[in-house]
Design an enzyme around this catalytic site. Sequence first.
Site, PDB file in Angstrom:
ATOM      1  N   TYR A  20     -22.426   1.249 -25.465  1.00 26.96           N
ATOM      2  CA  TYR A  20     -23.096   0.833 -24.228  1.00 26.96           C
ATOM      3  C   TYR A  20     -23.729  -0.530 -24.484  1.00 26.96           C
ATOM      4  O   TYR A  20     -24.688  -0.646 -25.245  1.00 26.96           O
ATOM      5  CB  TYR A  20     -24.139   1.893 -23.863  1.00 26.96           C
ATOM      6  CG  TYR A  20     -24.950   1.693 -22.615  1.00 26.96           C
ATOM      7  CD1 TYR A  20     -24.761   0.627 -21.753  1.00 26.96           C
ATOM      8  CD2 TYR A  20     -25.948   2.617 -22.294  1.00 26.96           C
ATOM      9  CE1 TYR A  20     -25.526   0.474 -20.604  1.00 26.96           C
ATOM     10  CE2 TYR A  20     -26.722   2.486 -21.154  1.00 26.96           C
ATOM     11  CZ  TYR A  20     -26.515   1.415 -20.324  1.00 26.96           C
ATOM     12  OH  TYR A  20     -27.298   1.271 -19.186  1.00 26.96           O
ATOM     13  N   LYS A  52     -19.237   1.026 -21.988  1.00 24.98           N
ATOM     14  CA  LYS A  52     -19.853   0.622 -20.726  1.00 24.98           C
ATOM     15  C   LYS A  52     -20.539  -0.721 -20.970  1.00 24.98           C
ATOM     16  O   LYS A  52     -21.329  -0.859 -21.898  1.00 24.98           O
ATOM     17  CB  LYS A  52     -20.894   1.635 -20.256  1.00 24.98           C
ATOM     18  CG  LYS A  52     -21.619   1.171 -18.988  1.00 24.98           C
ATOM     19  CD  LYS A  52     -22.886   1.950 -18.691  1.00 24.98           C
ATOM     20  CE  LYS A  52     -23.631   1.314 -17.518  1.00 24.98           C
ATOM     21  NZ  LYS A  52     -24.937   1.946 -17.262  1.00 24.98           N
TER      22      LYS A  52
END
Length: 308
Positions: free
Chosen positions: A140, A168
């Site tokens: 992330y 992400k």
Amino acid sequence: MQPNFSMPLRGIVPPLVTPLIDNETLDVAGLERLIEHVIAGGVHGIFLLGTTGEFASLSYKLREELIRLSCGFVKGRVPVMVGISDSAFAESLNLARKAAQYGADAVVITPPYYFESGQPELLEYLNRIMKDMPLPLFIYNMPVHTKVMFAPETVRAAAEIPGIIGMKDSSANLAYFNQVRYLLRERPDFTFMVGPEEITAEFVLMGGHGGVNGGANMFPKLYVDLYKAAAARDFDTLLPLQQKVMQISTGIYKVGKFGSSYLKGLKCALSVMGICSDFMAEPFHRFNDPERKRIEQVLEELNYQELL
């Protein structure tokens, strides 16, 4: 370590808000309504304990309860991803084990925050933590909050670590996206999703796999339709949907004055819509009446019932 869902994961995965009654009490009824709401809207997964889920402000006891209840409510209908980001290596692993115990499908981790890590240290960290990781992992990229980003070359190297299945990116940097995508051009199975909903359509048009969009808590169908139109390159359908997304971004997320205004606006809107409580974990507070009235006005201007 293979996920029990097809790769790459595509579509819209809302970073679920954490409905709260107070600092140590979940709004359990609101959580169930929210989960049913987003699943009914066609989302392709659910992400617990991300930035939008206020993970850094929640006790470990509350995080565990959220995972247990959410996995029970979802009942395997969509993949559940759990944020395990922490400044302590052991706590990230502990939360990952709880996620596996309660039936989550994958976990998500940022770089450890507080002290800034070098890129070699990040790779060493990922290699070490994956040795004991019970679930597949998404990295992330959230440099605004962690003070460090996964460099494109680090992402490419991380993709070779067994069990790391995707990323992400919340940098809102499409040039960065293109660099990472180019370096991963021989890894079509590696999921690459974007956080900021304002650029999700462009991201998908450029080859990204979908969005982890906070607005999908409120209007899951809108964001799912946006994704589908972008994936199909259906610009006639896409453009008015993008306008709605920008109306949400400039209306609901900009009512407050501070960095927390996005989340305050989102939680307030969910409360106005009757889905869940708008209580914010300390040190933040829900909107007062003037701001709440503004959120009500923006929702009316959106004709929000038509978006459900």
